[in-house]
Design an enzyme around this catalytic site. Structure first.
Site, PDB file in Angstrom:
ATOM      1  CG  HIS A  63      -1.679   1.280   1.519  1.00 38.27           C
ATOM      2  ND1 HIS A  63      -1.546   1.872   2.327  1.00 38.27           N
ATOM      3  CD2 HIS A  63      -2.995   1.589   0.741  1.00 38.27           C
ATOM      4  CE1 HIS A  63      -2.541   2.971   2.304  1.00 38.27           C
ATOM      5  NE2 HIS A  63      -3.283   2.536   1.608  1.00 38.27           N
ATOM      6  CD  GLU A 113      -2.717   2.447  -3.924  1.00 34.82           C
ATOM      7  OE1 GLU A 113      -3.004   1.389  -3.071  1.00 34.82           O
ATOM      8  OE2 GLU A 113      -2.999   3.415  -3.957  1.00 34.82           O
ATOM      9  CG  HIS A 114      -0.375   6.041  -0.555  1.00 26.20           C
ATOM     10  ND1 HIS A 114      -0.869   6.925   0.293  1.00 26.20           N
ATOM     11  CD2 HIS A 114      -1.228   4.991  -0.650  1.00 26.20           C
ATOM     12  CE1 HIS A 114      -1.836   6.731   0.772  1.00 26.20           C
ATOM     13  NE2 HIS A 114      -2.222   5.600   0.079  1.00 26.20           N
ATOM     14  CD  GLU A 154      -5.136   5.343   3.598  1.00 19.47           C
ATOM     15  OE1 GLU A 154      -4.014   5.722   3.168  1.00 19.47           O
ATOM     16  OE2 GLU A 154      -5.589   4.244   3.123  1.00 19.47           O
TER      17      GLU A 154
END
Lengths: 95, 408
Positions: free
Chosen positions: B34, B37-38, B115
């Site tokens: 993740h 991906e960011h 997040e």
């Protein structure tokens, strides 16, 4: 087939559980002029446990027992109410 | 690479889907897929900032985005069809040439930590994470895709580079394209422009989760106005031949406003504002779950009512008309999903990457149509005899009444 006596006593059991819930809700809402004590709530739950109907549907007696323990342990009123609603629902399920 | 030519459309979509995702991360690397991906949207050599990446696609009215899942990571763009080359170019650029600048790593770490904290303030989402912890205890499938505060705080640039180098390689990639596009030209463009390395190096195989042996309840005490509850059981993988029967069981149980849960728990008994069911499927495991959003006082009563609905699925076969409705619902949803070029590109790519072959929509609809009421009951008997797991968020001082409700 269920006899009328069965449904009458189930209604009576449901009525006693509702009465106990009403007492608890009054505490939770801080309503009424008179203070309701844990002893009165425990007494209302014991009234429910006295009816044989609570043994005819699974878990009703156990939820009432949990509610009684919760009162003795000073659990919040909403928590006791939740356990009594569970008993009421279990009674309905067993109908 | 899989391509669907849809000449009547004005757009084209392309998806780069990599095998992997959070399932392959050990505890130390939790959240790295993740994180990558960011970071891949932060800048490349040719497009040094996130603004330049976004401008390239949005400048022609297109969309670009990515998502990390437990078994895959997908990067996609949808553009007017005459800009298909641009869509491919930007996606290839970010997956092969991202700078992974140390300052960007630190900035993005803060964003991801926020997040993670935000999820904890959203009990409807957080309870599902807790439920997955119960369904797959001590296994990467049971962890939040974004990792944990500890792992995200600890991940360094070297970890990220190492993981990206191991997983962003050609054998792990399926490219899907759909829309009004020139197939030959697209293939040539891919061959010429994609510069990922071939051969695998350093990837670890996915381990299967251990068997669950007993029902369990996890209560997180929060002073919320509503109780948020997820309960369910391990179910079937997406490879299982009964997966369509499970989907129909789920539809009958709790998808939409004509489902049993909605009609009985919400409409008839008035017990919950939000009640629905859902499934999740992976290569070797999956689950079926029910979410209940309910007044805390009615929480256990609502759980008992849901238990009654689960029991009824094992007590008798669903009626032919109920099965027919569920089939139409499922088939209709699939058709609607495939309305867009993006939907088709994802559908094809997902099948090729995870299932190893592609079924046409007609073949898939035929499999749904072939399910019988007896199949659904057999799946219900199998799945719902597994130990139930339940996660609860609400103002609850103890869990005894919840444990009683599911026999834990």
């Amino acid at each position: 087939m269920e006899s009328n006596g069965g449904s009458t006593s189930r209604r009576a059991a449901a009525e006693r559980i509702r009465r106990a819930i009403a007492l608890i809700n009054a505490v939770a809402d801080e309503a009424g002029d008179e203070e309701i004590t844990p002893t009165e709530i425990a007494e209302a739950i014991r009234d429910c446990l006295e009816l044989s109907e609570v043994d005819r549907a699974p878990n009703v007696r156990r939820y009432l027992g949990e509610a009684l323990d919760a009162v003795s342990d000073g659990m919040p009123a909403d928590f006791v109410a939740m356990t009594l609603y569970a008993a009421l629902g279990a009674l309905r399920e067993g109908a | 690479m899989v391509i669907e030519h849809m000449p009547e459309r004005h757009s084209a979509s392309v998806v780069l889907m990599f095998a992997g995702g959070s399932r392959l991360e050990d505890e130390r690397l939790a959240g790295v897929s993740h994180f990558i991906e960011h970071l891949y949207f932060k800048g490349t050599e040719r497009r040094p900032s996130s603004k330049e990446i976004a401008d390239a696609i949005e400048g022609v009215g297109g969309f670009i985005n990515a998502s990390t899942d437990k078994e895959l990571t997908a990067y996609w763009a949808r553009v007017p069809s005459e800009h298909m080359d641009l869509g491919l170019d930007v996606l290839f650029d970010i997956v092969a040439n991202s700078r992974l600048d140390p300052a960007d790593v630190e900035r993005e770490r803060m964003v991801i930590l926020e997040e993670l904290r935000m999820y904890q303030d959203q009990p409807q989402d957080y309870v599902q994470n807790l439920f997955e912890e119960l369904i797959w205890p001590d296994h990467p499938l049971g962890r939040d895709i974004a990792g944990t505060e500890e792992s995200v705080s600890r991940l360094n640039r070297e970890d990220i580079l190492e993981y990206a180098d191991a997983h962003y390689r050609l054998p792990n990639l399926v490219i899907g394209a759909a829309g009004s596009l020139d197939e030959e030209r697209t293939v040539v463009e891919v061959r010429q422009s994609l510069s990922l390395r071939s051969g695998l190096n350093g990837t670890t195989p996915a381990l299967s989760p251990a068997q669950l042996t007993s029902p369990r309840v996890l209560v997180r005490r929060r002073d919320t106005e509503q109780a948020h509850i997820c309960l369910g059981a391990r179910a079937l993988s997406y490879m299982h031949p009964d997966r369509h029967a499970l989907d129909l069981l789920n539809t009958v149980l709790g998808e939409g406003m004509s489902s049993r849960l909605f009609l009985n728990i919400r409409e008839r008994l008035g017990l919950a504002y939000d009640v629905h069911s859902f499934t999740q499927k992976h290569r070797d495991t999956g689950y079926v779950g029910v979410y209940i959003g309910v007044d805390p006082k009615k929480a256990v009563d609502a759980v008992n009512a849901v238990m009654g609905e689960l029991r009824s699925l094992t007590e008798s076969e669903i009626a032919p008309e109920e099965l027919a409705r569920a089939k139409e619902f499922t088939k209709g949803r699939l058709r609607l999903e495939l309305e867009t070029t993006n939907g088709v590109a994802f559908w094809l790519t997902y099948q090729e990457l995870l299932l190893g072959g592609i079924k046409t929509i007609d073949e898939e609809l035929a499999l749904v149509e072939a399910v019988t009421s007896a199949d659904v009951k057999r799946v219900a008997d199998d799945v719902l005899s597994a130990p139930l797991q339940m996660a609860v968020i609400g103002p609850f001082a103890r869990d005894s009444a919840f444990r009683l409700a599911i026999g834990a």
